[in-house]
Design a protein around this motif. Structure first.
Motif, PDB file in Angstrom:
ATOM      1  N   THR A  18      23.862 -44.520 -42.402  1.00 56.29           N
ATOM      2  CA  THR A  18      23.190 -43.283 -42.817  1.00 56.29           C
ATOM      3  C   THR A  18      22.959 -42.364 -41.633  1.00 56.29           C
ATOM      4  O   THR A  18      23.239 -41.173 -41.681  1.00 56.29           O
ATOM      5  N   ASN A  19      22.477 -42.960 -40.575  1.00 64.66           N
ATOM      6  CA  ASN A  19      22.204 -42.133 -39.397  1.00 64.66           C
ATOM      7  C   ASN A  19      23.470 -41.595 -38.769  1.00 64.66           C
ATOM      8  O   ASN A  19      23.507 -40.482 -38.277  1.00 64.66           O
ATOM      9  N   GLY A  20      24.503 -42.439 -38.828  1.00 65.45           N
ATOM     10  CA  GLY A  20      25.762 -41.975 -38.258  1.00 65.45           C
ATOM     11  C   GLY A  20      26.304 -40.776 -39.019  1.00 65.45           C
ATOM     12  O   GLY A  20      26.751 -39.793 -38.430  1.00 65.45           O
ATOM     13  N   VAL A  21      26.203 -40.883 -40.354  1.00 68.16           N
ATOM     14  CA  VAL A  21      26.672 -39.741 -41.165  1.00 68.16           C
ATOM     15  C   VAL A  21      25.798 -38.522 -40.905  1.00 68.16           C
ATOM     16  O   VAL A  21      26.286 -37.402 -40.802  1.00 68.16           O
ATOM     17  N   ALA A  22      24.496 -38.791 -40.777  1.00 68.79           N
ATOM     18  CA  ALA A  22      23.588 -37.666 -40.483  1.00 68.79           C
ATOM     19  C   ALA A  22      23.960 -37.011 -39.170  1.00 68.79           C
ATOM     20  O   ALA A  22      24.019 -35.791 -39.061  1.00 68.79           O
ATOM     21  N   ILE A  55      23.168 -39.169 -30.815  1.00 70.11           N
ATOM     22  CA  ILE A  55      24.613 -38.909 -30.847  1.00 70.11           C
ATOM     23  C   ILE A  55      24.864 -37.412 -30.982  1.00 70.11           C
ATOM     24  O   ILE A  55      25.744 -36.849 -30.317  1.00 70.11           O
ATOM     25  N   ALA A  56      24.068 -36.754 -31.840  1.00 75.56           N
ATOM     26  CA  ALA A  56      24.212 -35.303 -31.956  1.00 75.56           C
ATOM     27  C   ALA A  56      23.994 -34.650 -30.607  1.00 75.56           C
ATOM     28  O   ALA A  56      24.724 -33.736 -30.196  1.00 75.56           O
ATOM     29  N   GLY A  57      22.993 -35.152 -29.886  1.00 76.69           N
ATOM     30  CA  GLY A  57      22.716 -34.598 -28.563  1.00 76.69           C
ATOM     31  C   GLY A  57      23.891 -34.746 -27.615  1.00 76.69           C
ATOM     32  O   GLY A  57      24.224 -33.827 -26.871  1.00 76.69           O
ATOM     33  N   ILE A  58      24.549 -35.903 -27.661  1.00 82.93           N
ATOM     34  CA  ILE A  58      25.692 -36.104 -26.754  1.00 82.93           C
ATOM     35  C   ILE A  58      26.814 -35.142 -27.104  1.00 82.93           C
ATOM     36  O   ILE A  58      27.417 -34.514 -26.228  1.00 82.93           O
ATOM     37  N   ILE A  59      27.107 -35.040 -28.402  1.00 85.10           N
ATOM     38  CA  ILE A  59      28.189 -34.156 -28.827  1.00 85.10           C
ATOM     39  C   ILE A  59      27.899 -32.733 -28.396  1.00 85.10           C
ATOM     40  O   ILE A  59      28.721 -32.057 -27.767  1.00 85.10           O
ATOM     41  N   LEU A  60      26.696 -32.269 -28.734  1.00 85.97           N
ATOM     42  CA  LEU A  60      26.351 -30.888 -28.432  1.00 85.97           C
ATOM     43  C   LEU A  60      26.370 -30.640 -26.932  1.00 85.97           C
ATOM     44  O   LEU A  60      26.874 -29.614 -26.472  1.00 85.97           O
ATOM     45  N   SER A  61      25.837 -31.591 -26.183  1.00 90.29           N
ATOM     46  CA  SER A  61      25.784 -31.371 -24.736  1.00 90.29           C
ATOM     47  C   SER A  61      27.154 -31.340 -24.111  1.00 90.29           C
ATOM     48  O   SER A  61      27.440 -30.483 -23.277  1.00 90.29           O
ATOM     49  N   PRO A 104      31.253 -39.083 -32.364  1.00 90.86           N
ATOM     50  CA  PRO A 104      30.353 -39.899 -33.202  1.00 90.86           C
ATOM     51  C   PRO A 104      30.800 -41.356 -33.273  1.00 90.86           C
ATOM     52  O   PRO A 104      30.014 -42.261 -32.999  1.00 90.86           O
ATOM     53  N   ALA A 105      32.067 -41.575 -33.588  1.00 92.05           N
ATOM     54  CA  ALA A 105      32.539 -42.955 -33.703  1.00 92.05           C
ATOM     55  C   ALA A 105      32.502 -43.655 -32.357  1.00 92.05           C
ATOM     56  O   ALA A 105      32.104 -44.820 -32.249  1.00 92.05           O
TER      57      ALA A 105
END
Lengths: 308, 172, 416
Positions: free
Chosen positions: A11-15, C206-212, A287-288
């Motif tokens: 779930t978090n990964g998709v988020a 993970i979002a932070g890593i991508i964005l950064s 992400p992956a």
């Protein structure tokens, strides 16, 4: 991660992925001619400037001022002392927030009269300003003009950094509505209706020829061919930074009269494309990849968890 | 806009000048009216004086259409024989509006580039006159041939319409 | 504050007021548990605040003037040099130094290195405040700052690199705010927000890593729009984005070490034992990461020189300046970090961190101002640009200090 289980992880990964994708409207819009360059609209108009004919009368500057409703100049347009003005660092006059075109004078050794060069936006086929604008303020019209919408300009001034010819000016003195100022090839008042820009029409000596860009290129090359000992065997703007709509002929080497001859033929966007291609790669792979790193790093803790 | 008005005025005046055929010496009054949009007064042109000065070599101005062969490279390759045409006036060949849609449409498809790419009438006058004048010490300044009008002073922001001195654009 | 602490005062670090049978009020928490008069007294005694007073006395009128009179009055912005100190310092220098957010988040939450946890919140705060103030600097620099949301909602130009920067900074700010919600929740006594964020923490990281990755790289890619304008030693069509991304890794970490050093020296009263006792060990751990990032950066920089065959430029005046930046700002810290790790010497690591921060600063200033338009005259920012930049940066410090005084960043909140 004690309370991380597989369901929560997915779930978090998709988020995370969703969040990243949501932020990723930064994918570049691919051009229709995918792999190659744009090269300009086929029937776009252009202007050929034969600098050997310019007498430096500045009528073009006056015509532009009138046509575009620009403020009164600092000096009369028939005042030739402007040619002696020098700016910061010895630079010659340039386009400003109230002068979309200027003429500069170059004394050339061995030439009995000076060469005059008219400088304005070159209306590139693949404009760097358009490429760099994050509010899409610039458009390349099918007629060939690169026009600009001041109602969306935020004033980031990246276009000024991007333009290899240093064309765009900015009305820094305005507190309420500072915007970029540049030649628009008289698009709104003339080009849209098939008429040449004001400067072209006003020129008494026929320095500028208006017509389809491809015809002008043929004319330019024929002119060189007819007078090989007179003209430099190069049409400036034919290929520079992907080609421009304003083309130049000269009887003096271009680098001696203010032209940058080291720009190369690649449009500016080609220098940026490598990075822009990175964007979707990072968005899809990271992400992956990092979820994988996380699983790897926490496998011992997860194993302990399972055992207990 | 100033140009439209001037074109009509210029065109009207030029039409008025359209005279029946006559030997070169008898070109009437010699006024080449301005097509700037009345930025300048009419030109006082002495055709007779020019004929005498150029020793009746019409080709110096009229290329190959006035009965005298020209040495201009672009023309001579085809027009070795110079036939006098019915109307050798400049305006009969050099268009008042060289970049109008009509004119661009007309010239499209003409194979000979020297016929396709002709200067407009205003450019033809200036290119034609100035080159010789520079060599032979004739008038070369704008106002040496045609005085500036009130409209011209407005257009050029000069004379009575000059900006106040001392104001400079601070930003580079 | 040190005097007050010495006299036995204990600043707020719990929800309940000790010995009073009730929770602290927000006002009391904001005043650290001091009475208003005591709080004012310590404020006025602090010499740093006198310096701030001078900075604001000069800076505020100039800032007002910038908006009232336009950019032309306040900057030397020209048609050749559209960007000055506001972007050169506020955006290009501050953003890489704020990369500590995603670095610490990744280390602790993604890689599971809980031993770095004591410094995690400081890293996140450094990141959040750095980006927030980068946006403030941007607003000062934009010609029409009220149109800031145009690239997001009014007129989008998705092919532009700056579009990516705009979206990413906005999104990343949200991510970083979310990552600091736990600290704020503890301080304010909220329960639900902290739980909600904790459940999303991996996704946020993970979002932070991508964005950064992307926006640190994008800031570099901005210079690929001007291939002829940036000096070849600093410019690389192929690697510009990677130069900026890789240097942001050690930039953010080094800035974190600098801030933690300053915290240890000037805010020791606020740090708890967990923080102080583990700081040296964490510093060495971070030093390892920095030296790895530095050598990677060095190799890529040299590769870029080879790729475009720019060796000859090293022999010019520009080359000497470039070598200075590389030696003092990259090679020296890299060696010092490695030595610090080897010798378990946290102080040496801190010296290296200061040098690395200096190196990032001059690299970005070179790209934006000094080596930009290298073939033209050199532009020097207007004194008003300096005044405003110093004031905004001082505000960043003031806010930073204000948060560190209060929120459980340097200390652990005592749960009941």
């Amino acid at each position: 991660m004690k309370n991380m289980n597989r369901r929560k992880f997915i779930t978090n990964g998709v988020a995370a992925g969703g969040l990243a994708v949501a932020a990723a409207t930064s994918r570049p819009t691919e051009a229709k001619a995918a792999a190659g360059t744009f090269g300009g609209y086929p029937d776009s108009m252009g202007v050929l400037v034969d600098m050997t004919k310019c007498i430096g009368c500045r009528t073009c500057e006056a015509a532009c001022n009138e046509e575009q409703g620009l403020p009164a100049p600092d000096k009369p347009f028939d005042d030739m002392s402007v040619y002696d003005e020098e700016r910061h660092g010895g630079l010659p006059r340039r386009t400003t927030a109230k002068a979309y075109t200027v003429v500069n004078k170059y004394e050339v050794a061995g030439r009995d009269h000076p060469l005059f060069r008219k400088f304005q936006c070159n209306h590139c086929q693949e404009p760097a300003c358009l490429t760099s604008c994050f509010v899409n303020a610039y458009s390349k019209t099918p007629e060939g003009a690169v026009v600009y919408d001041p109602t969306v300009c935020v004033g980031c001034r990246t276009c000024m950094v991007a333009c290899p010819f240093y064309v765009p000016a900015y009305s820094y003195e305005s507190a309420i509505n500072p915007v970029v100022k540049k030649c628009i090839m008289c698009y709104d008042t003339r080009l849209k209706f098939g008429r040449p820009p004001a400067c072209v029409e006003a020129c008494p000596n026929g320095v500028m020829t208006f017509g389809k860009r491809k015809d002008l290129l043929a004319q330019a090359h024929k002119t060189i061919e007819n007078n090989p000992e007179k003209y430099v065997k190069h049409v400036y703007g034919e290929h520079e930074v992907g080609g421009t709509s304003w083309l130049y002929l000269s009887d003096v080497p271009f680098e001696e009269v203010g032209f940058d001859t080291h720009l190369g033929n690649a449009p500016i966007i080609s220098y940026v494309k490598d990075f822009l291609a990175m964007v979707p790669m990072v968005l899809t792979i990271w992400p992956a990849l990092f979820a994988g790193f996380h699983l790897l790093s926490t496998r011992k803790a997860a194993a302990d968890n399972d055992k207990s | 806009m100033g140009f439209k008005k001037g074109k009509i005025l210029g065109l009207a005046t030029l039409m008025a000048l359209a005279l029946p055929l006559s030997p070169p010496q008898a070109l009437a009054e010699g006024q080449l009216n301005d097509i700037h949009g009345n930025l300048y007064e009419a030109v006082e042109f002495d055709h007779d004086m020019h004929i005498e000065l150029l020793q009746e070599d019409c080709s110096k101005c009229h290329h190959h259409v006035a009965g005298v062969a020209t040495s201009q490279r672009g023309c001579a390759s085809c027009h070795r024989q110079a036939v006098e045409v019915p109307d050798p006036s400049c305006k009969s060949c050099h268009s008042l509006e060289p970049f109008s849609a009509a004119e661009l449409g007309r010239t499209e498809g003409i194979p000979f580039i020297n016929h396709r790419v002709k200067p407009g009438l205003k450019a033809a006058y200036h290119q034609g006159c100035l080159g010789c004048h520079q060599e032979m010490g004739g008038p070369v300044g704008c106002q040496d041939c045609h005085a500036m009008t009130e409209n011209g002073e407005k257009f050029y922001h000069t004379g009575a319409h000059a900006p106040a001195p001392g104001k400079t654009d601070k930003h580079h | 504050m040190n005097n007050i602490i010495e006299s036995g005062f204990h600043p707020v670090d719990t929800l309940e007021k000790p010995g009073a049978n009730r929770a602290w009020t927000v006002k009391e928490k904001l005043l650290l548990g001091l009475s208003p008069s005591d709080y004012m007294a310590q404020l006025l005694r602090n010499p740093f605040n006198w310096l701030l007073a001078i900075i604001y006395a000069v800076g505020i009128p100039v800032l007002v003037g910038r908006f009232y009179n336009g950019l032309g009055w306040a900057t030397h912005g020209s048609y050749e040099y559209p960007w000055g100190l506001f972007l050169g310092w506020g955006l290009f220098v501050m953003v890489p130094l704020s990369a500590s957010g995603f670095m610490m988040g990744t280390t602790v939450e993604l890689f599971g290195r809980k031993d770095f946890k004591p410094l995690e919140r400081l890293g996140l705060l450094n990141g959040l405040l750095g980006y927030f103030f980068a946006v403030i600097f941007l607003q000062v620099d934009l010609g029409q700052p009220w149109r800031l949301v145009y690239p997001m909602f009014v007129s989008l130009g998705p092919a532009a690199v700056l579009f990516l920067v705009a979206w990413h900074v906005a999104t990343y700010l949200s991510v970083q705010i979310a990552e600091l919600v736990p600290a704020a929740s503890e301080f304010m006594g909220w329960v639900k927000p902290k739980k909600m964020v904790k459940s999303m923490v991996l996704g946020l990281t993970i979002a932070g890593i991508i964005l950064s990755t992307l926006h640190q790289g994008a800031l570099g890619a901005l210079f690929t729009y001007a291939p002829g304008k940036l000096h070849p030693l600093w410019y690389s069509a192929a690697f510009q984005w990677f130069h900026f991304f890789c240097s942001s890794i050690f930039g953010g970490l080094s800035m974190l070490l600098v801030v933690s050093t300053l915290a240890k020296k000037f805010l020791a009263w606020r740090c708890d034992d967990t923080f102080l006792d583990s700081l040296d060990k964490i510093t060495i751990g971070i030093a390892k990461g920095c030296s790895l990032a530095l050598i990677t950066y060095l190799v890529i920089k040299v590769t870029a020189l080879a790729h475009d065959n720019e060796w000859a430029y090293l022999l010019t005046g520009w080359g000497q300046w470039y070598l200075f930046e590389m030696i003092v700002g990259v090679v020296l810290p890299m060696i010092l970090f490695a030595m610090a790790v080897r010798g378990n010497n946290a102080s040496l690591a801190r010296v290296a961190a200061f040098l690395a921060v200096f190196g990032i600063a001059i690299n970005r200033l070179n790209c934006a101002l000094v080596a930009f338009n290298w073939q033209l005259y050199q532009e020097v920012p207007h004194w008003r640009e300096f005044a405003i930049a110093v004031m905004v940066y001082a505000t960043y410090i003031v806010v930073y200090r204000g948060v560190l005084y209060r929120l459980p960043i340097l200390y652990g909140w005592k749960e009941d």
